[in-house]
Design a protein around this motif. Structure first.
Motif, PDB file in Angstrom:
ATOM      1  N   GLN A  64     -47.942 -80.933  60.097  1.00  0.00           N
ATOM      2  CA  GLN A  64     -47.847 -81.032  58.634  1.00  0.00           C
ATOM      3  C   GLN A  64     -48.493 -79.821  57.962  1.00  0.00           C
ATOM      4  OE1 GLN A  64     -49.555 -84.900  58.001  1.00  0.00           O
ATOM      5  NE2 GLN A  64     -47.603 -85.939  58.296  1.00  0.00           N
ATOM      6  N   VAL A  65     -49.611 -79.352  58.509  1.00  0.00           N
ATOM      7  CA  VAL A  65     -50.243 -78.144  57.981  1.00  0.00           C
ATOM      8  C   VAL A  65     -49.312 -76.953  58.173  1.00  0.00           C
ATOM      9  CG1 VAL A  65     -52.163 -76.509  58.264  1.00  0.00           C
ATOM     10  CG2 VAL A  65     -52.609 -78.962  58.259  1.00  0.00           C
ATOM     11  N   GLY A  66     -48.696 -76.870  59.347  1.00  0.00           N
ATOM     12  CA  GLY A  66     -47.751 -75.791  59.614  1.00  0.00           C
ATOM     13  C   GLY A  66     -46.587 -75.805  58.642  1.00  0.00           C
ATOM     14  N   LEU A  67     -46.057 -76.990  58.352  1.00  0.00           N
ATOM     15  CA  LEU A  67     -44.965 -77.105  57.384  1.00  0.00           C
ATOM     16  C   LEU A  67     -45.408 -76.670  55.995  1.00  0.00           C
ATOM     17  CD1 LEU A  67     -43.193 -80.464  58.289  1.00  0.00           C
ATOM     18  CD2 LEU A  67     -42.243 -78.167  58.402  1.00  0.00           C
ATOM     19  N   ALA A  68     -46.608 -77.073  55.607  1.00  0.00           N
ATOM     20  CA  ALA A  68     -47.122 -76.680  54.292  1.00  0.00           C
ATOM     21  C   ALA A  68     -47.276 -75.162  54.211  1.00  0.00           C
ATOM     22  CB  ALA A  68     -48.459 -77.372  54.017  1.00  0.00           C
ATOM     23  N   PHE A  69     -47.731 -74.559  55.305  1.00  0.00           N
ATOM     24  CA  PHE A  69     -47.895 -73.108  55.305  1.00  0.00           C
ATOM     25  C   PHE A  69     -46.539 -72.415  55.252  1.00  0.00           C
ATOM     26  CE2 PHE A  69     -48.842 -68.888  57.023  1.00  0.00           C
ATOM     27  CZ  PHE A  69     -49.906 -68.540  56.219  1.00  0.00           C
ATOM     28  N   ALA A  74     -42.799 -69.175  51.944  1.00  0.00           N
ATOM     29  CA  ALA A  74     -41.485 -68.918  51.352  1.00  0.00           C
ATOM     30  C   ALA A  74     -41.592 -68.210  50.006  1.00  0.00           C
ATOM     31  CB  ALA A  74     -40.710 -70.226  51.190  1.00  0.00           C
ATOM     32  N   SER A  75     -42.743 -68.335  49.354  1.00  0.00           N
ATOM     33  CA  SER A  75     -42.905 -67.686  48.052  1.00  0.00           C
ATOM     34  C   SER A  75     -44.131 -66.778  47.972  1.00  0.00           C
ATOM     35  CB  SER A  75     -42.968 -68.740  46.937  1.00  0.00           C
ATOM     36  OG  SER A  75     -44.056 -69.614  47.153  1.00  0.00           O
ATOM     37  N   HIS A  76     -44.737 -66.484  49.117  1.00  0.00           N
ATOM     38  CA  HIS A  76     -45.910 -65.602  49.154  1.00  0.00           C
ATOM     39  C   HIS A  76     -45.739 -64.604  50.306  1.00  0.00           C
ATOM     40  CE1 HIS A  76     -47.372 -69.064  46.885  1.00  0.00           C
ATOM     41  NE2 HIS A  76     -48.200 -68.210  46.307  1.00  0.00           N
ATOM     42  N   ALA A  77     -45.455 -63.364  49.961  1.00  0.00           N
ATOM     43  CA  ALA A  77     -45.104 -62.330  50.936  1.00  0.00           C
ATOM     44  C   ALA A  77     -46.173 -62.124  52.009  1.00  0.00           C
ATOM     45  CB  ALA A  77     -44.812 -61.011  50.223  1.00  0.00           C
ATOM     46  N   GLU A  78     -47.441 -62.161  51.632  1.00  0.00           N
ATOM     47  CA  GLU A  78     -48.511 -61.932  52.612  1.00  0.00           C
ATOM     48  C   GLU A  78     -48.510 -63.034  53.676  1.00  0.00           C
ATOM     49  OE1 GLU A  78     -53.303 -62.127  52.664  1.00  0.00           O
ATOM     50  OE2 GLU A  78     -52.429 -60.868  51.090  1.00  0.00           O
ATOM     51  N   ALA A  79     -48.312 -64.265  53.259  1.00  0.00           N
ATOM     52  CA  ALA A  79     -48.257 -65.379  54.208  1.00  0.00           C
ATOM     53  C   ALA A  79     -47.008 -65.255  55.087  1.00  0.00           C
ATOM     54  CB  ALA A  79     -48.264 -66.710  53.467  1.00  0.00           C
ATOM     55  N   LEU A  81     -45.517 -62.530  55.994  1.00  0.00           N
ATOM     56  CA  LEU A  81     -45.757 -61.464  56.959  1.00  0.00           C
ATOM     57  C   LEU A  81     -46.583 -61.980  58.133  1.00  0.00           C
ATOM     58  CD1 LEU A  81     -45.453 -58.519  57.777  1.00  0.00           C
ATOM     59  CD2 LEU A  81     -47.471 -58.007  56.406  1.00  0.00           C
ATOM     60  N   SER A  82     -47.575 -62.776  57.828  1.00  0.00           N
ATOM     61  CA  SER A  82     -48.410 -63.360  58.870  1.00  0.00           C
ATOM     62  C   SER A  82     -47.583 -64.235  59.812  1.00  0.00           C
ATOM     63  CB  SER A  82     -49.524 -64.192  58.227  1.00  0.00           C
ATOM     64  OG  SER A  82     -50.271 -64.872  59.197  1.00  0.00           O
ATOM     65  N   LEU A  83     -46.710 -65.061  59.248  1.00  0.00           N
ATOM     66  CA  LEU A  83     -45.831 -65.892  60.076  1.00  0.00           C
ATOM     67  C   LEU A  83     -44.886 -65.038  60.906  1.00  0.00           C
ATOM     68  CD1 LEU A  83     -44.703 -68.923  57.875  1.00  0.00           C
ATOM     69  CD2 LEU A  83     -46.114 -68.961  59.923  1.00  0.00           C
ATOM     70  N   GLU A  84     -44.304 -64.024  60.289  1.00  0.00           N
ATOM     71  CA  GLU A  84     -43.326 -63.181  60.982  1.00  0.00           C
ATOM     72  C   GLU A  84     -43.942 -62.481  62.186  1.00  0.00           C
ATOM     73  OE1 GLU A  84     -40.112 -61.193  62.427  1.00  0.00           O
ATOM     74  OE2 GLU A  84     -40.247 -62.992  61.218  1.00  0.00           O
TER      75      GLU A  84
END
Length: 153
Positions: A64-69, A74-79, A81-84
């Protein structure tokens, strides 16, 4: 309730994701080690990708935390980039397992297959968390997809 401990929502989200990621890596390491010295590519991929399908309450909460992140990213480029960065490393690792499974596999095809398997595993995990897909059915579907990829070389 805990956001006041962080300077920003972004800081809180990154902390939560780092914490969940660390727990995921610990579980993956332990489960891969339990496979023994020379596990089959099928078992390695089922274990590695199967970790994206939550098992029990603790893994469900992490999911659930992963889904929230992911929604946040999806709307925060820095986040995003971290996922990518993490996803690209995982796709590359999966592609390497596919290529090592035997026969000459084009690196591009192995990468595409790794990308598809990762997306399928994440999607199955989302369905387990959000729509009541039984975990057993999700794992069986994933094993079938992995088998198709490994035999379609």
């Amino acid at each position: 309730m805990v956001q006041h401990y962080f300077a920003s929502k972004a800081e809180m989200m990154h902390f939560a994701m780092r914490t969940v990621s660390a727990r995921y890596e610990e579980r993956v390491t332990a489960r891969l080690a339990a496979l023994g010295e020379h596990p089959s590519p099928q078992r390695v991929l089922e274990t590695l990708l199967g970790m994206l399908i939550p098992e029990g309450d603790s893994e469900g909460a992490d999911g659930q935390v992963g889904l929230a992140f992911q929604a946040y990213a999806a709307s925060h480029a820095e986040a995003a980039l971290s996922l990518e960065e993490g996803n690209e490393a995982l796709r590359g690792h999966i592609a390497g397992i596919i290529r090592a499974a035997g026969n000459e596999v084009d690196p591009g095809a192995a990468h595409a297959a790794g990308t598809g398997l990762l997306a399928a595993a994440e999607g199955l995990g989302v369905h387990v968390l959000s729509s009541g897909l039984p975990e057993r059915e999700a794992r069986e579907s994933l094993a079938h997809l992995i088998s198709l990829v490994l035999t379609e070389r």
